[in-house]
Scaffold this active site. Sequence first.
Site, PDB file in Angstrom:
ATOM      1  N   HIS A   1     -37.179   2.899  -2.718  1.00  0.00           N
ATOM      2  CA  HIS A   1     -37.509   4.150  -4.498  1.00  0.00           C
ATOM      3  C   HIS A   1     -39.232   5.261  -3.716  1.00  0.00           C
ATOM      4  CE1 HIS A   1     -40.220   0.254  -5.144  1.00  0.00           C
ATOM      5  NE2 HIS A   1     -39.287   0.803  -5.944  1.00  0.00           N
TER       6      HIS A   1
ATOM      7  N   LYS B   1     -43.978  -9.461 -15.455  1.00  0.00           N
ATOM      8  CA  LYS B   1     -44.090  -9.475 -14.070  1.00  0.00           C
ATOM      9  C   LYS B   1     -45.058 -10.774 -13.896  1.00  0.00           C
ATOM     10  CE  LYS B   1     -41.218  -6.349 -12.711  1.00  0.00           C
ATOM     11  NZ  LYS B   1     -40.560  -5.662 -11.123  1.00  0.00           N
TER      12      LYS B   1
ATOM     13  N   ARG C   1     -28.632   0.049  -6.487  1.00  0.00           N
ATOM     14  CA  ARG C   1     -28.691  -0.073  -6.065  1.00  0.00           C
ATOM     15  C   ARG C   1     -27.184  -1.008  -5.584  1.00  0.00           C
ATOM     16  NH1 ARG C   1     -33.974  -3.814  -5.247  1.00  0.00           N
ATOM     17  NH2 ARG C   1     -32.676  -3.172  -7.795  1.00  0.00           N
TER      18      ARG C   1
ATOM     19  N   SER D   1     -38.841  -4.786  -4.127  1.00  0.00           N
ATOM     20  CA  SER D   1     -40.410  -4.573  -4.345  1.00  0.00           C
ATOM     21  C   SER D   1     -40.307  -6.693  -3.780  1.00  0.00           C
ATOM     22  CB  SER D   1     -41.490  -4.256  -4.813  1.00  0.00           C
ATOM     23  OG  SER D   1     -41.321  -3.056  -4.999  1.00  0.00           O
TER      24      SER D   1
HETATM   25  O1  PNS Z   1     -39.574  -1.169 -11.130  1.00  0.00           O
HETATM   26  P1  PNS Z   1     -39.037  -2.042 -12.000  1.00  0.00           P
HETATM   27  O2  PNS Z   1     -40.004  -3.488 -12.641  1.00  0.00           O
HETATM   28  O3  PNS Z   1     -38.201  -2.831 -12.124  1.00  0.00           O
HETATM   29  O4  PNS Z   1     -39.288  -0.889 -13.433  1.00  0.00           O
HETATM   30  C1  PNS Z   1     -38.876  -1.775 -15.064  1.00  0.00           C
HETATM   31  C2  PNS Z   1     -39.490  -0.314 -15.881  1.00  0.00           C
HETATM   32  C3  PNS Z   1     -41.145  -0.043 -15.743  1.00  0.00           C
HETATM   33  C4  PNS Z   1     -39.014   1.077 -15.625  1.00  0.00           C
HETATM   34  C5  PNS Z   1     -38.895  -0.877 -17.699  1.00  0.00           C
HETATM   35  O5  PNS Z   1     -38.795  -1.853 -17.284  1.00  0.00           O
HETATM   36  C6  PNS Z   1     -39.502   0.615 -18.391  1.00  0.00           C
HETATM   37  O6  PNS Z   1     -39.260   1.253 -17.937  1.00  0.00           O
HETATM   38  N1  PNS Z   1     -40.194  -0.372 -19.123  1.00  0.00           N
HETATM   39  C7  PNS Z   1     -41.001   0.319 -20.050  1.00  0.00           C
HETATM   40  C8  PNS Z   1     -40.904  -0.694 -21.651  1.00  0.00           C
HETATM   41  C9  PNS Z   1     -39.423   0.639 -21.928  1.00  0.00           C
HETATM   42  O7  PNS Z   1     -39.455   1.074 -22.623  1.00  0.00           O
HETATM   43  N2  PNS Z   1     -38.913  -0.699 -22.720  1.00  0.00           N
HETATM   44  C10 PNS Z   1     -37.999   0.039 -23.288  1.00  0.00           C
HETATM   45  C11 PNS Z   1     -36.267   0.416 -22.206  1.00  0.00           C
HETATM   46  S1  PNS Z   1     -35.127   0.010 -22.444  1.00  0.00           S
END
Ligand code: PNS
Length: 163
Positions: free
Chosen positions: A17, A41, A91, A128
């Site tokens: 990150h 989660k 990644r 993570s």
């Molecule tokens: O670290 P992560 O858990 O992989 O992050 C995922 C995250 C938070 C970037 C993604 O789940 C997100 O953007 N969630 C916000 C909800 C949202 O906007 N959903 C529509 C996305 S297409």
Amino acid sequence: MSIALCPGSFDPVTLGHLDIIERTSRHFDEVIVAVIRNPQKSKSLFTLEERQEMLSEETAHLDNVRIAFFKGLLVDFAAEHGADAIVKGLRAVSDFDYELQMAQMNQRLSGIDTFFISTSPKHSFLSSSLVREVAKYGGDVSSMVPPRVAKRMAEVFERGEME
Ligand code: PNS
């Protein structure tokens, strides 16, 4: 002024990150590390405040980076903060399908573009969740997270809070 969002759960922040945040900070005037408040989660290792503290400590050397929480849609948060772009690390090919879908959905919802930065090969296997698992069973995570984060993880598992 160009503003980029680096969104995620950051539970905890890894060296992968931080590599993406640092590299993003070279290309935009301001970077907002957006920590999601309502991740889909299971049990979290760190509270939101702890995650914010760790992110703040580890990005303190970057003047144009700040940490914020968001809830709901990322595109709404982006609009509220006048963000021009979302930046994500890729990644491996396995990340691509889901990341592309999210990027296209966000583009459809608000017109915001997502930029992908290729993760440094030395961090390409990091996540993570894997780091949490390794630390939980006493494995050495010192090459995967900053020393302060490794220490906090060891403390949580020593206290037996995450059996
Ligand atoms: O670290 P992560 O858990 O992989 O992050 C995922 C995250 C938070 C970037 C993604 O789940 C997100 O953007 N969630 C916000 C909800 C949202 O906007 N959903 C529509 C996305 S297409």
